[in-house]
Design a protein around this motif. Sequence first.
Motif, PDB file in Angstrom:
ATOM      1  N   VAL A  67       0.866  -1.180   0.000  1.00  0.00           N
ATOM      2  CA  VAL A  67       0.000   0.000   0.000  1.00  0.00           C
ATOM      3  C   VAL A  67       0.900   1.227   0.000  1.00  0.00           C
ATOM      4  O   VAL A  67       2.006   1.195   0.556  1.00  0.00           O
ATOM      5  N   ARG A  68       0.463   2.294  -0.631  1.00  0.00           N
ATOM      6  CA  ARG A  68       1.250   3.530  -0.694  1.00  0.00           C
ATOM      7  C   ARG A  68       0.397   4.668  -0.131  1.00  0.00           C
ATOM      8  O   ARG A  68      -0.225   5.422  -0.875  1.00  0.00           O
ATOM      9  N   PRO A  69       0.329   4.783   1.192  1.00  0.00           N
ATOM     10  CA  PRO A  69      -0.547   5.780   1.806  1.00  0.00           C
ATOM     11  C   PRO A  69      -0.011   7.191   1.663  1.00  0.00           C
ATOM     12  O   PRO A  69       1.200   7.428   1.678  1.00  0.00           O
ATOM     13  N   GLY A  70      -0.938   8.125   1.523  1.00  0.00           N
ATOM     14  CA  GLY A  70      -0.594   9.530   1.526  1.00  0.00           C
ATOM     15  C   GLY A  70      -1.176  10.185   2.761  1.00  0.00           C
ATOM     16  O   GLY A  70      -1.641   9.507   3.693  1.00  0.00           O
ATOM     17  N   ALA A  71      -1.171  11.498   2.772  1.00  0.00           N
ATOM     18  CA  ALA A  71      -1.715  12.224   3.912  1.00  0.00           C
ATOM     19  C   ALA A  71      -3.194  11.910   4.081  1.00  0.00           C
ATOM     20  O   ALA A  71      -3.966  11.924   3.123  1.00  0.00           O
ATOM     21  N   GLY A  72      -3.578  11.611   5.302  1.00  0.00           N
ATOM     22  CA  GLY A  72      -4.979  11.350   5.602  1.00  0.00           C
ATOM     23  C   GLY A  72      -5.450   9.950   5.294  1.00  0.00           C
ATOM     24  O   GLY A  72      -6.637   9.641   5.469  1.00  0.00           O
ATOM     25  N   ALA A  73      -4.567   9.070   4.858  1.00  0.00           N
ATOM     26  CA  ALA A  73      -4.972   7.705   4.524  1.00  0.00           C
ATOM     27  C   ALA A  73      -5.193   6.885   5.784  1.00  0.00           C
ATOM     28  O   ALA A  73      -4.349   6.876   6.677  1.00  0.00           O
ATOM     29  N   PRO A  74      -6.328   6.172   5.873  1.00  0.00           N
ATOM     30  CA  PRO A  74      -6.545   5.296   7.031  1.00  0.00           C
ATOM     31  C   PRO A  74      -5.634   4.076   6.943  1.00  0.00           C
ATOM     32  O   PRO A  74      -5.201   3.685   5.857  1.00  0.00           O
ATOM     33  N   ALA A  75      -5.356   3.487   8.071  1.00  0.00           N
ATOM     34  CA  ALA A  75      -4.516   2.294   8.100  1.00  0.00           C
ATOM     35  C   ALA A  75      -5.273   1.108   7.521  1.00  0.00           C
ATOM     36  O   ALA A  75      -6.495   0.992   7.662  1.00  0.00           O
ATOM     37  N   VAL A  76      -4.554   0.238   6.847  1.00  0.00           N
ATOM     38  CA  VAL A  76      -5.149  -0.986   6.338  1.00  0.00           C
ATOM     39  C   VAL A  76      -5.647  -1.812   7.525  1.00  0.00           C
ATOM     40  O   VAL A  76      -4.955  -1.898   8.553  1.00  0.00           O
ATOM     41  N   PRO A  77      -6.840  -2.419   7.441  1.00  0.00           N
ATOM     42  CA  PRO A  77      -7.358  -3.196   8.569  1.00  0.00           C
ATOM     43  C   PRO A  77      -6.358  -4.251   9.039  1.00  0.00           C
ATOM     44  O   PRO A  77      -5.815  -5.005   8.223  1.00  0.00           O
ATOM     45  N   SER A  78      -6.132  -4.278  10.319  1.00  0.00           N
ATOM     46  CA  SER A  78      -5.132  -5.197  10.873  1.00  0.00           C
ATOM     47  C   SER A  78      -5.703  -6.574  11.189  1.00  0.00           C
ATOM     48  O   SER A  78      -4.950  -7.502  11.476  1.00  0.00           O
ATOM     49  N   ASP A  79      -7.031  -6.706  11.120  1.00  0.00           N
ATOM     50  CA  ASP A  79      -7.653  -7.968  11.500  1.00  0.00           C
ATOM     51  C   ASP A  79      -7.976  -8.854  10.300  1.00  0.00           C
ATOM     52  O   ASP A  79      -8.693  -9.842  10.431  1.00  0.00           O
ATOM     53  N   VAL A  80      -7.460  -8.526   9.114  1.00  0.00           N
ATOM     54  CA  VAL A  80      -7.710  -9.346   7.932  1.00  0.00           C
ATOM     55  C   VAL A  80      -6.709 -10.494   7.923  1.00  0.00           C
ATOM     56  O   VAL A  80      -5.496 -10.283   7.818  1.00  0.00           O
ATOM     57  N   SER A  81      -7.217 -11.711   8.034  1.00  0.00           N
ATOM     58  CA  SER A  81      -6.355 -12.883   8.191  1.00  0.00           C
ATOM     59  C   SER A  81      -6.209 -13.691   6.911  1.00  0.00           C
ATOM     60  O   SER A  81      -5.547 -14.731   6.911  1.00  0.00           O
ATOM     61  N   ALA A  82      -6.823 -13.247   5.818  1.00  0.00           N
ATOM     62  CA  ALA A  82      -6.797 -14.012   4.576  1.00  0.00           C
ATOM     63  C   ALA A  82      -5.370 -14.200   4.079  1.00  0.00           C
ATOM     64  O   ALA A  82      -4.509 -13.326   4.237  1.00  0.00           O
ATOM     65  N   LEU A  83      -5.121 -15.338   3.455  1.00  0.00           N
ATOM     66  CA  LEU A  83      -3.798 -15.602   2.898  1.00  0.00           C
ATOM     67  C   LEU A  83      -3.474 -14.649   1.755  1.00  0.00           C
ATOM     68  O   LEU A  83      -2.308 -14.364   1.487  1.00  0.00           O
ATOM     69  N   SER A  84      -4.515 -14.178   1.098  1.00  0.00           N
ATOM     70  CA  SER A  84      -4.315 -13.286  -0.035  1.00  0.00           C
ATOM     71  C   SER A  84      -5.563 -12.424  -0.196  1.00  0.00           C
ATOM     72  O   SER A  84      -6.676 -12.902  -0.016  1.00  0.00           O
ATOM     73  N   TRP A  85      -5.373 -11.131  -0.518  1.00  0.00           N
ATOM     74  CA  TRP A  85      -6.516 -10.250  -0.760  1.00  0.00           C
ATOM     75  C   TRP A  85      -6.084  -9.070  -1.613  1.00  0.00           C
ATOM     76  O   TRP A  85      -4.894  -8.780  -1.753  1.00  0.00           O
ATOM     77  N   LEU A  86      -7.072  -8.381  -2.176  1.00  0.00           N
ATOM     78  CA  LEU A  86      -6.775  -7.236  -3.036  1.00  0.00           C
ATOM     79  C   LEU A  86      -7.977  -6.299  -3.066  1.00  0.00           C
ATOM     80  O   LEU A  86      -9.126  -6.748  -3.058  1.00  0.00           O
ATOM     81  N   VAL A  87      -7.696  -4.994  -3.097  1.00  0.00           N
ATOM     82  CA  VAL A  87      -8.728  -3.955  -3.207  1.00  0.00           C
ATOM     83  C   VAL A  87      -8.387  -3.097  -4.419  1.00  0.00           C
ATOM     84  O   VAL A  87      -7.262  -2.604  -4.535  1.00  0.00           O
TER      85      VAL A  87
END
Length: 390
Positions: free
Chosen positions: A57-77
């Motif tokens: 992920v490439r966060p900029g100013a004001g970007a929320p943190a990626v959810p820390s409780d996602v346990s999937a082996l693989s995911w994409l948004v």
Amino acid sequence: MVIRYLPRSSSVRTAALALAALVLLPTPVSAAVEEPTPPKPGPAYSSNLLDRPGVQVRPGAGAPAVPSDVSALSWLVADARSGEVLAAHNAHRQLPPASTLKSLFALTALPHLDAVARHRVTQSELSEVGDGSSLVGVEAGRSYTVADLWRGVFLSSGNDAVHVLAKLNGGWQRTVRQMRAKARALGAHDTHVVSPDGYDAAGQVSSAYDLAVFGRAGLADPQFARYCSTSIAKFPHGDWSYPIQNTNRLLTGADGVAPYPGLLGIKNGYTSHAGNTLISAAQRGGRTLVVSVMNPQARGGYRVYEETRSLLDWGFKAAKHVRPVGSLIPENERRGTAQGPVPAAELAAHASGSDGSDWTANLLVAGGSAALVAGAVVVIRRRRSARLHR
């Protein structure tokens, strides 16, 4: 161009050479002539980010943190319209896809089959449906329209319906070859198809990246978009029928899973080998996201829906505050015009009446989520097996 050679002693030769030099020089562009528009620059990201393990992920100013409780082996948004990937985790990790592979099956076979055509099913078409498969209830000797069978695929994840449609498409192995070619054409190079219904098979794999590619392509196909967003329908069409409900719980709100606002559907899956898998798309504030999740490790059979919910929520909040880490569009197509998904208004119009009657619409509540009449849905018992496939 004809070149005439003149005598060396001739002064005419010198003049001719000077004239030729003037002709061959570039002609200055007149100020009145508009120069061609330079090509648009490519997306500002490094394409190899998605090849790296872990969260990208490439966060900029004001970007929320990626959810820390996602346990999937693989995911994409990803943004479904632009194809830009907002964040991913092990995007190209090859994993068994379960019934999310039916999305590729639909993309492959839908264009070849007439939805209104009617077919009488034979026993041989059902004889190779795997043990433990999810079924919509296709019966040998009965006649079904192709549209009936597609609703069986999308709503009930019916492997029986897939086998019949694959036969109509030219056979099981021909469909496998077509699906492999379709995946490559879409730029989905992690996918290897062995069984079009997603049934566990040696060597059959896909990835969160590829599943998102299939989901995005499905939204751009009006038939696919209509079927995948349907919550409830009659199966089959005709005098003898029963209601079937979409097994995507984020769409229907079934089994204690709250429906996701603006969900456009797509496809869920499960096998004991693949775990839970899910491709989802949703629209909010004019933005459409597609999310793929493969095999959550946290306990709970419906965990895949909650992790998808978290990623969708994050994506809508983060979209304007992150730089893309990749694209779902093949590199050789990024400078062209990519077809976006079907507008949500059209999807909503199809979702409440895909079978051409008011029967489905009467079971839908405001906002597009489904409400079941108690006892109305007939549950097709799955074949008893140590493994459950859907």
